[in-house]
Design a protein around this motif. Structure first.
Motif, PDB file in Angstrom:
ATOM      1  N   SER A 287       0.857  -1.190   0.000  1.00 30.54           N
ATOM      2  CA  SER A 287       0.000   0.000   0.000  1.00 30.54           C
ATOM      3  C   SER A 287       0.893   1.240   0.000  1.00 30.54           C
ATOM      4  O   SER A 287       1.844   1.330   0.776  1.00 30.54           O
ATOM      5  N   HIS A 288       0.586   2.177  -0.890  1.00 33.96           N
ATOM      6  CA  HIS A 288       1.464   3.349  -1.039  1.00 33.96           C
ATOM      7  C   HIS A 288       0.581   4.559  -1.348  1.00 33.96           C
ATOM      8  O   HIS A 288       0.426   4.950  -2.504  1.00 33.96           O
ATOM      9  N   PRO A 289      -0.073   5.117  -0.308  1.00 30.81           N
ATOM     10  CA  PRO A 289      -1.050   6.187  -0.555  1.00 30.81           C
ATOM     11  C   PRO A 289      -0.425   7.428  -1.152  1.00 30.81           C
ATOM     12  O   PRO A 289       0.755   7.709  -0.960  1.00 30.81           O
ATOM     13  N   GLU A 290      -1.262   8.165  -1.894  1.00 29.80           N
ATOM     14  CA  GLU A 290      -0.765   9.425  -2.500  1.00 29.80           C
ATOM     15  C   GLU A 290      -1.360  10.615  -1.761  1.00 29.80           C
ATOM     16  O   GLU A 290      -2.450  10.529  -1.201  1.00 29.80           O
ATOM     17  N   PHE A 291      -0.599  11.712  -1.768  1.00 28.05           N
ATOM     18  CA  PHE A 291      -1.050  12.921  -1.068  1.00 28.05           C
ATOM     19  C   PHE A 291      -1.027  14.117  -2.026  1.00 28.05           C
ATOM     20  O   PHE A 291      -0.814  15.260  -1.613  1.00 28.05           O
ATOM     21  N   LEU A 292      -1.213  13.845  -3.317  1.00 30.00           N
ATOM     22  CA  LEU A 292      -1.133  14.910  -4.319  1.00 30.00           C
ATOM     23  C   LEU A 292      -2.405  15.727  -4.334  1.00 30.00           C
ATOM     24  O   LEU A 292      -3.503  15.182  -4.268  1.00 30.00           O
ATOM     25  N   ARG A 293      -2.239  17.051  -4.457  1.00 31.44           N
ATOM     26  CA  ARG A 293      -3.409  17.920  -4.618  1.00 31.44           C
ATOM     27  C   ARG A 293      -3.571  18.252  -6.089  1.00 31.44           C
ATOM     28  O   ARG A 293      -2.563  18.554  -6.765  1.00 31.44           O
ATOM     29  N   GLU A 294      -4.787  18.231  -6.562  1.00 28.17           N
ATOM     30  CA  GLU A 294      -5.011  18.658  -7.944  1.00 28.17           C
ATOM     31  C   GLU A 294      -4.558  20.102  -8.067  1.00 28.17           C
ATOM     32  O   GLU A 294      -4.744  20.903  -7.154  1.00 28.17           O
ATOM     33  N   GLY A 295      -3.966  20.430  -9.201  1.00 31.18           N
ATOM     34  CA  GLY A 295      -3.502  21.803  -9.425  1.00 31.18           C
ATOM     35  C   GLY A 295      -2.042  21.979  -9.040  1.00 31.18           C
ATOM     36  O   GLY A 295      -1.327  22.775  -9.637  1.00 31.18           O
ATOM     37  N   THR A 296      -1.577  21.213  -8.025  1.00 35.52           N
ATOM     38  CA  THR A 296      -0.164  21.307  -7.637  1.00 35.52           C
ATOM     39  C   THR A 296       0.439  19.904  -7.538  1.00 35.52           C
ATOM     40  O   THR A 296       1.400  19.673  -6.807  1.00 35.52           O
ATOM     41  N   ALA A 297      -0.158  18.974  -8.290  1.00 34.97           N
ATOM     42  CA  ALA A 297       0.206  17.562  -8.137  1.00 34.97           C
ATOM     43  C   ALA A 297       1.677  17.298  -8.493  1.00 34.97           C
ATOM     44  O   ALA A 297       2.353  16.528  -7.801  1.00 34.97           O
ATOM     45  N   VAL A 298       2.170  17.943  -9.553  1.00 35.50           N
ATOM     46  CA  VAL A 298       3.560  17.688  -9.965  1.00 35.50           C
ATOM     47  C   VAL A 298       4.511  18.181  -8.875  1.00 35.50           C
ATOM     48  O   VAL A 298       5.440  17.471  -8.449  1.00 35.50           O
ATOM     49  N   ASN A 299       4.272  19.376  -8.406  1.00 38.08           N
ATOM     50  CA  ASN A 299       5.108  19.937  -7.344  1.00 38.08           C
ATOM     51  C   ASN A 299       5.015  19.079  -6.064  1.00 38.08           C
ATOM     52  O   ASN A 299       6.022  18.817  -5.403  1.00 38.08           O
ATOM     53  N   ASP A 300       3.802  18.649  -5.742  1.00 38.64           N
ATOM     54  CA  ASP A 300       3.619  17.811  -4.544  1.00 38.64           C
ATOM     55  C   ASP A 300       4.392  16.500  -4.670  1.00 38.64           C
ATOM     56  O   ASP A 300       4.942  15.991  -3.692  1.00 38.64           O
ATOM     57  N   PHE A 301       4.404  15.938  -5.888  1.00 34.47           N
ATOM     58  CA  PHE A 301       5.124  14.673  -6.090  1.00 34.47           C
ATOM     59  C   PHE A 301       6.633  14.883  -5.909  1.00 34.47           C
ATOM     60  O   PHE A 301       7.303  14.083  -5.268  1.00 34.47           O
ATOM     61  N   LEU A 302       7.133  15.961  -6.489  1.00 36.04           N
ATOM     62  CA  LEU A 302       8.585  16.165  -6.492  1.00 36.04           C
ATOM     63  C   LEU A 302       9.103  16.721  -5.162  1.00 36.04           C
ATOM     64  O   LEU A 302      10.286  16.610  -4.866  1.00 36.04           O
ATOM     65  N   HIS A 303       8.193  17.320  -4.372  1.00 34.66           N
ATOM     66  CA  HIS A 303       8.594  17.890  -3.067  1.00 34.66           C
ATOM     67  C   HIS A 303       7.619  17.433  -1.987  1.00 34.66           C
ATOM     68  O   HIS A 303       6.951  18.255  -1.359  1.00 34.66           O
ATOM     69  N   PRO A 304       7.526  16.142  -1.758  1.00 36.55           N
ATOM     70  CA  PRO A 304       6.522  15.658  -0.790  1.00 36.55           C
ATOM     71  C   PRO A 304       6.940  15.920   0.658  1.00 36.55           C
ATOM     72  O   PRO A 304       8.131  16.019   0.953  1.00 36.55           O
ATOM     73  N   ASP A 305       5.953  16.019   1.551  1.00 32.80           N
ATOM     74  CA  ASP A 305       6.247  16.113   2.981  1.00 32.80           C
ATOM     75  C   ASP A 305       6.743  14.761   3.480  1.00 32.80           C
ATOM     76  O   ASP A 305       7.509  14.680   4.423  1.00 32.80           O
ATOM     77  N   ARG A 306       6.242  13.701   2.866  1.00 36.30           N
ATOM     78  CA  ARG A 306       6.652  12.341   3.237  1.00 36.30           C
ATOM     79  C   ARG A 306       6.206  11.386   2.145  1.00 36.30           C
ATOM     80  O   ARG A 306       5.320  11.675   1.352  1.00 36.30           O
ATOM     81  N   VAL A 307       6.862  10.203   2.172  1.00 40.31           N
ATOM     82  CA  VAL A 307       6.438   9.102   1.304  1.00 40.31           C
ATOM     83  C   VAL A 307       6.055   7.973   2.255  1.00 40.31           C
ATOM     84  O   VAL A 307       6.827   7.638   3.159  1.00 40.31           O
ATOM     85  N   VAL A 308       4.857   7.428   2.085  1.00 40.91           N
ATOM     86  CA  VAL A 308       4.397   6.352   2.969  1.00 40.91           C
ATOM     87  C   VAL A 308       4.286   5.054   2.172  1.00 40.91           C
ATOM     88  O   VAL A 308       3.668   5.033   1.099  1.00 40.91           O
ATOM     89  N   VAL A 309       4.905   4.016   2.677  1.00 44.49           N
ATOM     90  CA  VAL A 309       4.786   2.695   2.038  1.00 44.49           C
ATOM     91  C   VAL A 309       4.450   1.683   3.132  1.00 44.49           C
ATOM     92  O   VAL A 309       5.138   1.631   4.157  1.00 44.49           O
ATOM     93  N   GLY A 310       3.388   0.910   2.886  1.00 43.01           N
ATOM     94  CA  GLY A 310       2.987  -0.068   3.891  1.00 43.01           C
ATOM     95  C   GLY A 310       2.931  -1.467   3.309  1.00 43.01           C
ATOM     96  O   GLY A 310       2.342  -1.673   2.249  1.00 43.01           O
TER      97      GLY A 310
END
Ligand code: UGA
Length: 436
Positions: A147-170
């Motif tokens: 499980s690897h949830p995403e935290f991308l917001r529409e409109g800033t998804a590319v920036n959110d992907f490249l500069h995430p607060d965290r990456v979660v993998v379960g």
């Protein structure tokens, strides 16, 4: 699996397309597949079906470097990849639960053709326990599901992907989780590895908490109106406390979009199905429903009558927020729907709904007279209602508003305008939680 695994993405909606293109951008080889042949054809030509800042550039880059490829269907993706991301929709079912039929169908399709030792990554937002469901559908001991949830917001998804607060993998198999986490080696962020159920819960809890912050501030705004306080000052006062923070405390017409509404209901449903009544989340949803009604009452108040028959309402903003062309569960459309039920005619402008409307837009906007400019939308309106926070509405020409509207009221559900400036221009102003 080699050091540089080939990545597959099944489903190229917002999440799949952004994830695939960004993974190619940071150096991976990515094969993306979707059942929609027309969409795949367009993507192969570098045409992006959605408004998303920076996405066109990185898709074109991926195609030209050869690291990003688009194919029809899921089978070829699975045959060619070491790590397969499932990014298919999980719409809301009638009872508020998440509909897993797309996840199950995709898992059944890829199961027999996955490479031995492959990892299947669940990126779609799914109820706790879905990692196990996917595992059961695939039924192969040589495949691990993560499980690897995403935290991308529409409109800033590319920036959110490249500069995430965290990456979660379960995952219940830590080495599989580490292989997925390793895909982000070139990104400077903290990686949190958990068991599968915790990762699934993190996603719902994050969206639930953010929705709760917005509902809280909307409730505070209602209180400000009752007691004669100004929510802008109140948010400044509480947001400067680092434990609270300023983010997600903008009052508005309520939260919407493709995620919060469905995930908040799913959270209540998942909890209930495991014997816990998540009453706080039910309250968060109730405040949100009420907020849309409050906006309708503001319009009624602005025109001085509850019966809106014969009234023309000028609306600015249709999308669920700025920076996207997404109309799904837009608070603007909910408010407009109620205004129309009360008899009003609605003329609306949105920067992403100009020219000929797409079929998707037409299906959402039927019954609304969509205009090509702010001026056209304002012309002869009894009241002007701002419903989405597009930056161009912030610099609204108030003299033109006064000249074009037949009424003189502005209802600003996003608090974009300065109340005093509006009043100085000879118009009445009502925001959300602002001083009267
Ligand atoms: C949301 C989350 O922010 C992402 O982290 C998550 O990955 C995503 O859902 C998802 O689950 O896929 P998104 O739906 O794109 O992202 O939109 P947000 O920026 O979170 O806004 C949601 C709604 O809340 C919008 O209607 C927005 O106008 C409203 N909002 C947001 C407010 O009314 N006030 C705020 O202060 C912030």
């Amino acid at each position: 699996m080699s050091d540089k695994p080939i990545i597959g993405v099944v489903g190229v909606g917002y999440v799949g397309l952004t994830t695939g293109a960004c993974l190619a951008h940071i150096g991976h080889t990515v094969v993306c597949g979707d059942v929609d042949v027309t969409k795949i054809d367009r993507l192969r030509n570098g045409e992006i079906p959605i408004v998303e800042e920076g996405l066109t550039e990185i898709v074109s880059e991926g195609i030209s470097t050869g690291r990003l490829e688009f194919v029809v269907g899921a089978t070829e993706v699975a045959e060619r990849s070491d790590i397969v991301f499932l990014c298919v929709p999980t719409p809301q079912d009638d009872d508020g639960s998440a509909d897993l039929s797309f996840i199950e169908a995709a898992s059944a399709e890829i199961g027999p053709v996955l490479r031995s030792g492959a990892i299947v990554v669940n990126k779609s937002t799914v109820p706790v326990g879905t990692t196990v469901v996917v595992d059961e559908v695939i039924q192969r001991s040589d495949i691990t599901v993560v499980s690897h949830p995403e935290f991308l917001r529409e409109g800033t998804a590319v920036n959110d992907f490249l500069h995430p607060d965290r990456v979660v993998v379960g995952a219940d198999d830590r080495s599989a989780a580490e292989k997925v986490a390793a895909l982000y080696e070139s990104i400077d962020t903290q990686v949190i590895i958990t068991d599968a159920a915790s990762a699934e819960t993190i996603k719902y809890a994050a969206n639930g908490f953010l929705a709760m912050k917005i509902s809280f501030v909307n409730a505070v705004a209602a209180m400000c109106e009752a007691v004669g306080a100004d929510v802008v000052d109140v948010v400044e006062g509480i947001g400067s406390d680092r434990r609270i923070g300023r983010e997600f405390l903008r009052p508005g017409p309520g939260w919407g979009g493709s995620c919060f509404p469905k995930d908040s209901h799913a959270l209540v449903h998942v909890a209930a199905s495991h014997g816990y009544d998540f009453s706080m989340m039910r309250g968060v949803i109730a405040v949100n429903d009420e907020q849309r009604e409050r906006m309708v009452r503001k319009v009624q108040h602005a025109v001085g009558t509850n019966d809106l028959n014969g009234m023309t309402i000028s609306v600015l903003g249709l999308t669920f927020k700025a920076g996207t062309d997404d109309l799904r569960d837009s608070p603007s459309l909910a408010v407009i729907g109620r205004l129309r039920e009360l008899g009003a005619t609605v003329k609306a402008y949105d920067p992403t709904a100009t020219g000929t409307l797409s079929l998707v837009q037409e299906s959402f906007l039927s019954g609304i007279s969509v205009q090509q400019s702010i001026d056209e939308a304002m012309s002869e309106g009894d009241v002007l209602v701002i419903l989405t926070e597009w930056p161009e509405f912030t610099s609204l020409d108030l003299e033109r508003a006064k000249a074009l509207l037949s009424g003189s009221a502005i209802v600003d559900t996003r608090n974009l305008l300065d109340p005093q400036t509006v009043r100085a221009a000879g118009l009445t102003y009502d925001g959300v939680g602002r001083l009267a």
